[in-house]
Design a protein around this motif. Structure first.
Motif, PDB file in Angstrom:
ATOM      1  N   ASP A   1      63.930  26.412  40.013  1.00 24.77           N
ATOM      2  CA  ASP A   1      65.235  25.948  39.513  1.00 24.77           C
ATOM      3  C   ASP A   1      64.435  24.630  40.538  1.00 24.77           C
ATOM      4  OD1 ASP A   1      67.332  27.624  39.092  1.00 24.77           O
ATOM      5  OD2 ASP A   1      68.135  27.365  40.678  1.00 24.77           O
ATOM      6  N   THR A   2      63.476  25.177  40.744  1.00 24.21           N
ATOM      7  CA  THR A   2      62.088  23.329  41.469  1.00 24.21           C
ATOM      8  C   THR A   2      61.777  23.881  40.541  1.00 24.21           C
ATOM      9  OG1 THR A   2      60.417  24.840  42.566  1.00 24.21           O
ATOM     10  CG2 THR A   2      62.936  24.516  44.324  1.00 24.21           C
ATOM     11  N   GLY A   3      61.265  24.515  39.402  1.00 19.30           N
ATOM     12  CA  GLY A   3      59.758  24.311  38.511  1.00 19.30           C
ATOM     13  C   GLY A   3      59.593  24.657  38.831  1.00 19.30           C
ATOM     14  N   ARG A   4      58.291  25.034  40.122  1.00 20.84           N
ATOM     15  CA  ARG A   4      57.819  25.616  40.438  1.00 20.84           C
ATOM     16  C   ARG A   4      57.442  27.337  40.410  1.00 20.84           C
ATOM     17  NH1 ARG A   4      58.282  22.245  45.154  1.00 20.84           N
ATOM     18  NH2 ARG A   4      59.689  24.257  46.171  1.00 20.84           N
ATOM     19  N   PRO A   5      56.078  27.844  39.793  1.00 19.93           N
ATOM     20  CA  PRO A   5      56.608  29.168  40.226  1.00 19.93           C
ATOM     21  C   PRO A   5      56.502  30.004  41.244  1.00 19.93           C
ATOM     22  CG  PRO A   5      53.776  28.209  39.592  1.00 19.93           C
ATOM     23  CD  PRO A   5      54.944  27.519  39.596  1.00 19.93           C
ATOM     24  N   ASP A   6      57.203  31.447  41.828  1.00 19.68           N
ATOM     25  CA  ASP A   6      57.795  31.588  42.368  1.00 19.68           C
ATOM     26  C   ASP A   6      56.393  32.668  43.309  1.00 19.68           C
ATOM     27  OD1 ASP A   6      58.767  32.403  44.518  1.00 19.68           O
ATOM     28  OD2 ASP A   6      60.043  34.201  43.847  1.00 19.68           O
ATOM     29  N   CYS A   7      55.531  32.345  43.108  1.00 15.88           N
ATOM     30  CA  CYS A   7      54.178  32.623  42.924  1.00 15.88           C
ATOM     31  C   CYS A   7      53.118  32.212  44.786  1.00 15.88           C
ATOM     32  CB  CYS A   7      53.559  32.594  42.678  1.00 15.88           C
ATOM     33  SG  CYS A   7      51.907  33.763  43.039  1.00 15.88           S
ATOM     34  N   SER A   8      52.583  32.343  45.415  1.00 13.06           N
ATOM     35  CA  SER A   8      51.796  32.067  46.441  1.00 13.06           C
ATOM     36  C   SER A   8      50.589  31.667  45.698  1.00 13.06           C
ATOM     37  CB  SER A   8      52.233  32.808  47.642  1.00 13.06           C
ATOM     38  OG  SER A   8      51.572  33.775  48.090  1.00 13.06           O
ATOM     39  N   LEU A   9      50.016  32.244  44.914  1.00 14.56           N
ATOM     40  CA  LEU A   9      48.732  32.286  44.663  1.00 14.56           C
ATOM     41  C   LEU A   9      48.344  31.088  43.555  1.00 14.56           C
ATOM     42  CD1 LEU A   9      48.174  36.009  44.781  1.00 14.56           C
ATOM     43  CD2 LEU A   9      47.595  34.490  46.504  1.00 14.56           C
ATOM     44  N   GLU A  10      48.957  30.565  42.776  1.00 16.01           N
ATOM     45  CA  GLU A  10      48.947  29.678  42.348  1.00 16.01           C
ATOM     46  C   GLU A  10      48.481  28.629  42.177  1.00 16.01           C
ATOM     47  OE1 GLU A  10      52.059  26.314  39.160  1.00 16.01           O
ATOM     48  OE2 GLU A  10      52.471  26.793  41.080  1.00 16.01           O
ATOM     49  N   SER A  11      47.703  27.974  43.034  1.00 13.24           N
ATOM     50  CA  SER A  11      46.632  26.614  43.522  1.00 13.24           C
ATOM     51  C   SER A  11      45.267  27.328  43.526  1.00 13.24           C
ATOM     52  CB  SER A  11      47.067  26.255  44.620  1.00 13.24           C
ATOM     53  OG  SER A  11      46.931  27.214  45.839  1.00 13.24           O
ATOM     54  N   ALA A  12      45.343  28.801  43.379  1.00  8.74           N
ATOM     55  CA  ALA A  12      44.032  29.687  43.827  1.00  8.74           C
ATOM     56  C   ALA A  12      43.733  30.615  41.970  1.00  8.74           C
ATOM     57  CB  ALA A  12      43.399  30.283  44.930  1.00  8.74           C
ATOM     58  N   CYS A  13      44.821  30.760  41.183  1.00 11.08           N
ATOM     59  CA  CYS A  13      44.873  31.473  40.898  1.00 11.08           C
ATOM     60  C   CYS A  13      44.371  31.241  38.961  1.00 11.08           C
ATOM     61  CB  CYS A  13      46.756  31.610  40.523  1.00 11.08           C
ATOM     62  SG  CYS A  13      46.426  33.487  39.281  1.00 11.08           S
ATOM     63  N   SER A  14      43.115  32.278  39.070  1.00 15.35           N
ATOM     64  CA  SER A  14      42.418  32.224  37.790  1.00 15.35           C
ATOM     65  C   SER A  14      43.040  32.906  36.618  1.00 15.35           C
ATOM     66  CB  SER A  14      40.460  32.572  37.719  1.00 15.35           C
ATOM     67  OG  SER A  14      40.790  34.008  37.997  1.00 15.35           O
ATOM     68  N   VAL A  15      43.960  33.834  37.080  1.00 15.29           N
ATOM     69  CA  VAL A  15      44.279  34.284  35.813  1.00 15.29           C
ATOM     70  C   VAL A  15      45.420  33.350  35.186  1.00 15.29           C
ATOM     71  CG1 VAL A  15      46.046  36.408  34.682  1.00 15.29           C
ATOM     72  CG2 VAL A  15      43.441  36.513  36.686  1.00 15.29           C
ATOM     73  N   ARG A  16      46.473  32.651  36.318  1.00 16.95           N
ATOM     74  CA  ARG A  16      47.899  31.967  35.238  1.00 16.95           C
ATOM     75  C   ARG A  16      47.821  31.696  33.712  1.00 16.95           C
ATOM     76  NH1 ARG A  16      50.082  26.907  35.633  1.00 16.95           N
ATOM     77  NH2 ARG A  16      52.332  27.119  35.685  1.00 16.95           N
ATOM     78  N   PRO A  17      46.937  30.944  33.872  1.00 10.14           N
ATOM     79  CA  PRO A  17      46.545  30.253  32.382  1.00 10.14           C
ATOM     80  C   PRO A  17      46.649  31.152  31.423  1.00 10.14           C
ATOM     81  CG  PRO A  17      44.908  29.358  33.666  1.00 10.14           C
ATOM     82  CD  PRO A  17      45.437  30.254  34.166  1.00 10.14           C
ATOM     83  N   HIS A  18      46.247  32.941  31.449  1.00  5.97           N
ATOM     84  CA  HIS A  18      45.682  32.995  30.506  1.00  5.97           C
ATOM     85  C   HIS A  18      46.972  33.766  30.281  1.00  5.97           C
ATOM     86  CE1 HIS A  18      41.803  32.602  30.801  1.00  5.97           C
ATOM     87  NE2 HIS A  18      42.340  32.867  31.777  1.00  5.97           N
ATOM     88  N   TRP A  19      48.511  34.033  31.319  1.00  7.31           N
ATOM     89  CA  TRP A  19      49.884  34.822  30.832  1.00  7.31           C
ATOM     90  C   TRP A  19      50.261  34.726  29.785  1.00  7.31           C
ATOM     91  CZ3 TRP A  19      50.104  39.488  32.358  1.00  7.31           C
ATOM     92  CH2 TRP A  19      49.451  39.992  33.902  1.00  7.31           C
ATOM     93  N   PRO A  20      50.654  33.248  29.185  1.00  5.07           N
ATOM     94  CA  PRO A  20      50.607  33.371  28.054  1.00  5.07           C
ATOM     95  C   PRO A  20      50.130  33.632  27.130  1.00  5.07           C
ATOM     96  CG  PRO A  20      50.419  30.387  29.356  1.00  5.07           C
ATOM     97  CD  PRO A  20      49.633  31.835  30.470  1.00  5.07           C
ATOM     98  N   LEU A  21      49.335  33.901  26.945  1.00  4.81           N
ATOM     99  CA  LEU A  21      48.504  34.521  25.582  1.00  4.81           C
ATOM    100  C   LEU A  21      49.097  36.616  25.700  1.00  4.81           C
ATOM    101  CD1 LEU A  21      46.556  34.984  23.171  1.00  4.81           C
ATOM    102  CD2 LEU A  21      44.768  35.614  25.604  1.00  4.81           C
TER     103      LEU A  21
END
Length: 148
Positions: free
Chosen positions: A99-119
């Motif tokens: 609900d805060t608009g942020r993902p529920d993931c503690s790795l977001e700031s360092a994750c290099s895979v996140r930008p690829h999930w939409p694909l």
């Protein structure tokens, strides 16, 4: 990835409804009887599938349920999304943001895979969209042999 029970049951329910397409309308109770699913579960699914405009409910003496559009125009992705919401594989996908608009993931700031999930999400949705309800409702050779 595994479908939730409700998504699985929605596919089963829609497949049974598709087998009656073009015939008389069918009731939720008839769908429950035909699929072996509990009537309250089918009622809940009918509500969600109707809200998603996959089923149409008609009241009255000749009422019942019918597909809202041809079975060939309803995809497996449509059915799953009616019950589960947008298809997403990872916790950081847009659909799974808190609900805060942020993902529920503690790795977001360092994750290099996140930008690829939409694909990945788009590829999965595309594959599911390629399977129509009419394909799912078609008798399999085994079913045909059993009826003979």
């Amino acid at each position: 990835m595994r479908l939730s029970s409700m998504a699985d049951y929605a596919v089963v329910t829609m497949t049974a409804a598709a087998r009656h397409c073009g015939h008389a309308r069918i009731s939720a109770q008839q769908l429950a009887d035909e699929t072996g699913l509990p009537a309250p579960t089918v009622q809940k699914l009918v509500s969600k599938l109707s809200a998603a405009r996959l089923l149409r409910s008609v009241r009255g003496a000749h009422g019942g349920l019918t597909l809202a559009r041809p079975a060939a125009a309803i995809s497996l992705a449509d059915i799953i999304e009616a019950v589960e919401g947008p298809i997403a594989m990872a916790a950081c996908s847009e659909r799974l943001r808190t609900d805060t608009g942020r993902p529920d993931c503690s790795l977001e700031s360092a994750c290099s895979v996140r930008p690829h999930w939409p694909l990945v999400d788009a590829a999965l949705r595309g594959a599911l969209a390629g399977v129509s309800l009419s394909q799912l409702a078609a008798p399999t050779p085994t079913m045909i042999e059993m009826q003979a």
